[in-house]
Design an enzyme around this catalytic site. Structure first.
Site, PDB file in Angstrom:
ATOM      1  CG  LEU A 183      -1.962  -1.063   1.385  1.00  0.00           C
ATOM      2  CD1 LEU A 183      -2.724  -0.883   2.695  1.00  0.00           C
ATOM      3  CD2 LEU A 183      -2.920  -1.045   0.216  1.00  0.00           C
ATOM      4  CG  ASP A 184       0.355   4.380  -2.858  1.00  0.00           C
ATOM      5  OD1 ASP A 184       1.110   3.525  -3.364  1.00  0.00           O
ATOM      6  OD2 ASP A 184      -0.481   5.026  -3.507  1.00  0.00           O
ATOM      7  CE  LYS A 185       5.688   8.794   4.654  1.00  0.00           C
ATOM      8  NZ  LYS A 185       6.851   9.701   4.481  1.00  0.00           N
TER       9      LYS A 185
END
Length: 215
Positions: A50-52
């Site tokens: 998942l993106d930051k």
């Protein structure tokens, strides 16, 4: 860290927004998810990311065998990922399938871009969950796993995510990140063979944004 499930084969968590899965290239000494989890649970294997800035459900493998099994499921699109997102504008559709081919790491900002010639096949299914005056809460199901896929497909449809400045979103104080949450994840347990679904409630900033939109 909210642990949704743990056994000797897998670890399922509710990832908070703001922490990267692996070391951030800009802040190499900052904490990252894998390090924090391995300090408590020992060696883990990454299955997906998942993106930051994205919150929600993630699964990690705790053995090489579990890692192989989960990788196959994700590669064969047997794992089902469901996201919730808040988008700008009021779409003129209730359901929409985006199939824009995507190419990652484009330009100085390392964005993902729609590229009909060199992009990889990509597909996201969107469905309206609730409409507001100038925004909408949508469900997004990515059938492929390209970098920033949901964010770029929403932008390409003319409805960027609220707070997603990188992909066409307007500056806002509603939420200080792209309004994207990994709501649920369904897969088959690599050892037991049981089909499992894990859900994560939307975090406070996401809920607060929806409450402000509903005023």
């Amino acid at each position: 860290m909210n642990i949704l499930f743990a056994d000797e084969h897998i670890l399922v968590i509710d990832k908070p927004a703001g922490i990267p899965v692996l070391p951030d290239g800009w802040e190499k000494d900052a904490p990252y998810l894998v390090k924090l989890l391995e300090e408590e649970y020992g060696k883990i294997w990454i299955v997906h990311r998942l993106d930051k800035t994205t919150s929600g459900v993630m699964v990690f493998a705790r053995t090489a065998e579990a890692h192989r099994s989960l990788n196959i499921q994700f590669e064969n699109h047997e794992a089902e990922k469901v996201y919730h997102a808040i988008v700008e504008g009021n779409p003129n559709w209730n359901e929409k399938v985006a199939k824009f081919p995507l190419r990652a790491d484009v330009g100085k900002k390392h964005r993902t871009a729609v590229d009909d010639k060199r992009g990889k096949p990509s597909e996201t299914r969107f469905r309206i969950l609730k409409r507001y005056q100038d925004w909408a809460l949508v469900e997004a199901k990515p059938l492929t796993g390209r970098t920033h896929q949901i964010r770029v497909h929403a932008y390409a449809l003319g409805h960027p995510l609220v707070g997603d400045i990188l992909y066409g979103g307007s500056f806002t104080d509603l939420i200080l990140r792209p309004a994207l949450h990994a709501h649920s994840l369904t897969f088959t347990h690599p050892a037991a063979g049981e089909r499992l679904t894990f859900r994560a409630e939307a975090p406070e900033d996401f809920v607060s944004a929806l409450e402000r939109l509903g005023v």
